[in-house]
Design a protein around this motif. Structure first.
Motif, mmCIF file in Angstrom:
data_model
loop_
_atom_site.group_PDB
_atom_site.id
_atom_site.type_symbol
_atom_site.label_atom_id
_atom_site.label_comp_id
_atom_site.label_asym_id
_atom_site.label_seq_id
_atom_site.Cartn_x
_atom_site.Cartn_y
_atom_site.Cartn_z
ATOM 1 N N UNK A 1 0.849 -1.190 0.000
ATOM 2 C CA UNK A 1 0.000 0.000 0.000
ATOM 3 C C UNK A 1 0.883 1.239 0.000
ATOM 4 N N UNK A 2 0.602 2.161 -0.912
ATOM 5 C CA UNK A 2 1.315 3.444 -0.941
ATOM 6 C C UNK A 2 0.533 4.452 -0.125
ATOM 7 N N UNK A 3 1.159 4.957 0.936
ATOM 8 C CA UNK A 3 0.496 5.914 1.811
ATOM 9 C C UNK A 3 0.735 7.329 1.301
ATOM 10 N N UNK A 4 0.214 8.313 2.022
ATOM 11 C CA UNK A 4 0.234 9.705 1.557
ATOM 12 C C UNK A 4 1.653 10.196 1.288
ATOM 13 N N UNK A 5 2.602 9.762 2.102
ATOM 14 C CA UNK A 5 3.989 10.220 1.935
ATOM 15 C C UNK A 5 4.702 9.519 0.790
ATOM 16 N N UNK A 6 3.977 8.692 0.033
ATOM 17 C CA UNK A 6 4.484 7.898 -1.088
ATOM 18 C C UNK A 6 5.360 6.738 -0.613
ATOM 19 N N UNK A 7 5.410 6.529 0.665
ATOM 20 C CA UNK A 7 6.080 5.351 1.213
ATOM 21 C C UNK A 7 5.213 4.132 0.939
ATOM 22 N N UNK A 8 5.844 3.021 0.602
ATOM 23 C CA UNK A 8 5.112 1.788 0.372
ATOM 24 C C UNK A 8 5.260 0.879 1.587
#
Length: 425
Positions: free
Chosen positions: A50-57
């Motif tokens: 899942x890619x979260x808001x900070x673009x971290x996966x």
């Protein structure tokens, strides 16, 4: 596939939003993670990237997914925000399965995988790859598109592990069929090098279950060979009392460093358990029993008892307390045993059937008294309450047995000649 079991094609999940139980968006699905298995069994779906808001996966285990429907994924519980790192035994479904050339087992014809279907196993939270949507012919810009068809996973060769070789991938796939205690027994007899390789390949929840069954020396050795962030993840996945016991075996500086890396709520539970003396009710208890408020119904209680990740001892009763309903709770009111829940109508309030006759134990109660209490009242779990009347946790019979048995009991061949554990599956 059983009738009614949901089936989803993974191409429909790419970019789908992921929501937490309150309706807030966590991120979007970017891939799915699967594990190949031996013995002709279909690949198992471990979770989602899942890619979260900070673009971290990040990695979202399928055990935390409560719904995959209507263009959205619903998750339950706290999401671990650490960056996803693919392990040797893991395969990315969108990244590695799609567009792959494979062979139809019946005809030997090469086909291209265009999509993959997954389905949830009946009455379980596990997911498997169910079918492949494939295209015959080699395709390409200068060729006509070939015939497309949907085939069962077993009709395609190339997605199973050969049952030979020394790689940890094969060993982990073989271990998947075993209970955690049996995996722990096998790990204990491996060389330290192989033990570390297998531990590194297991997913966090599985490794946590296995660590809980290992002798302390093996626990410390394995935890010490993991990266610190992953070690913290595994400690979070363990039962708090087991995590506290393991951390108590580490040097003070290592213990504090790992506690700092853990989620604050999980670390707080473990610190609280570590504040009690060993071999007392407080040192033995788990901080995660089933707690319900007085206005909860029998139906609510049964829904909590049905959760598949609960041990039988914890699922045997619920504890009724005033708010807050996380330990340490508000005033402890009493216990409702599972059998009583089965005898009363679903709409009945748990407060109307609560058993308040048995006196709960204070956290400083010694092990001998806890053992006598469980034996005298034929219980599998006992509540632990502080001076203010708040429920702190519960001591289960399995934790008591761990402390009553000889220290080397795990070295004993408890399977017998024909294998007790093997025969029970």
């Amino acid at each position: 596939m059983a009738s009614g079991a949901p089936r989803v094609f993974v191409s429909h999940l790419s970019g789908v939003p992921v929501f937490d139980p309150t309706g807030d968006q966590v991120g979007r699905v970017r891939d799915l993670v699967a594990m190949l298995r031996v013995g002709g069994r279909p690949p198992r779906l471990l979770g989602m990237v899942v890619e979260v808001v900070s673009r971290r996966r990040i990695f979202l285990p399928m055990t935390r997914v409560t719904g995959v429907e209507s263009g959205q994924v619903i998750t339950t519980g706290v999401v671990n925000m650490r960056r996803f790192e693919q392990r040797p035994t893991e395969r990315l479904v969108l990244g590695e399965f799609l567009d792959r050339r494979v062979t139809l087992a019946e005809t030997g014809e090469e086909v291209t995988i265009l999509d993959v279907a997954i389905h949830q196993l009946p009455a379980r939270r596990d997911w498997e790859i169910d079918k492949y949507f494939v295209r015959k012919g080699r395709g390409g810009a200068l060729r006509r598109k070939g015939e497309t068809l949907t085939v069962d996973w077993s009709a395609v060769s190339g997605f199973a592990l050969e049952e030979h070789g020394q790689g940890a991938e094969n060993l982990v796939a073989t271990f998947e069929r075993l209970r955690p205690a049996d995996v722990a027994n096998a790990l204990h007899h491996l060389t330290p090098k192989r033990r570390a390789e297998v531990a590194a390949a297991l997913d966090d929840d599985r490794l946590a279950d296995v660590l809980e069954e290992l002798p302390e020396d093996d626990q410390v050795e394995i935890l010490g060979k993991l990266k610190e962030e992953r070690a913290a993840d595994v400690l979070e996945a363990m039962d708090p009392d087991d995590a506290a016991d393991l951390l108590s075996e580490l040097p003070e500086e290592d213990k504090e460093r790992l506690l700092t890396l853990m989620r604050p709520d999980d670390a707080a539970d473990v610190r609280r358990l570590m504040s009690y003396e060993d071999r007392t009710a407080g040192g033995l208890m788990t901080t995660e029993p089933i707690v319900l408020r007085p206005d909860a119904t029998v139906a609510d209680a049964l829904a909590r008892v049905r959760q598949s990740d609960l041990s039988p001892a914890l699922a045997a009763q619920v504890y009724v307390c005033r708010s807050p309903d996380e330990t340490p709770t508000g005033k402890y009111l009493g216990t409702v045993h599972f059998q009583r829940l089965l005898r009363d109508p679903p709409f009945a309030l748990v407060s109307s059937i609560v058993d308040s006759d048995l006196v709960p134990l204070p956290p400083h109660t010694p092990l001998a008294v806890v053992t006598s209490y469980l034996a005298a009242y034929n219980l599998v779990s006992v509540p632990v309450v502080d001076e203010s009347g708040s429920l702190l946790g519960a001591v289960t019979v399995d934790d008591v047995l761990d402390h009553l048995l000889p220290e080397d009991w795990r070295e004993t061949d408890f399977h017998g000649e024909e294998g007790i554990a093997r025969g029970s599956r």
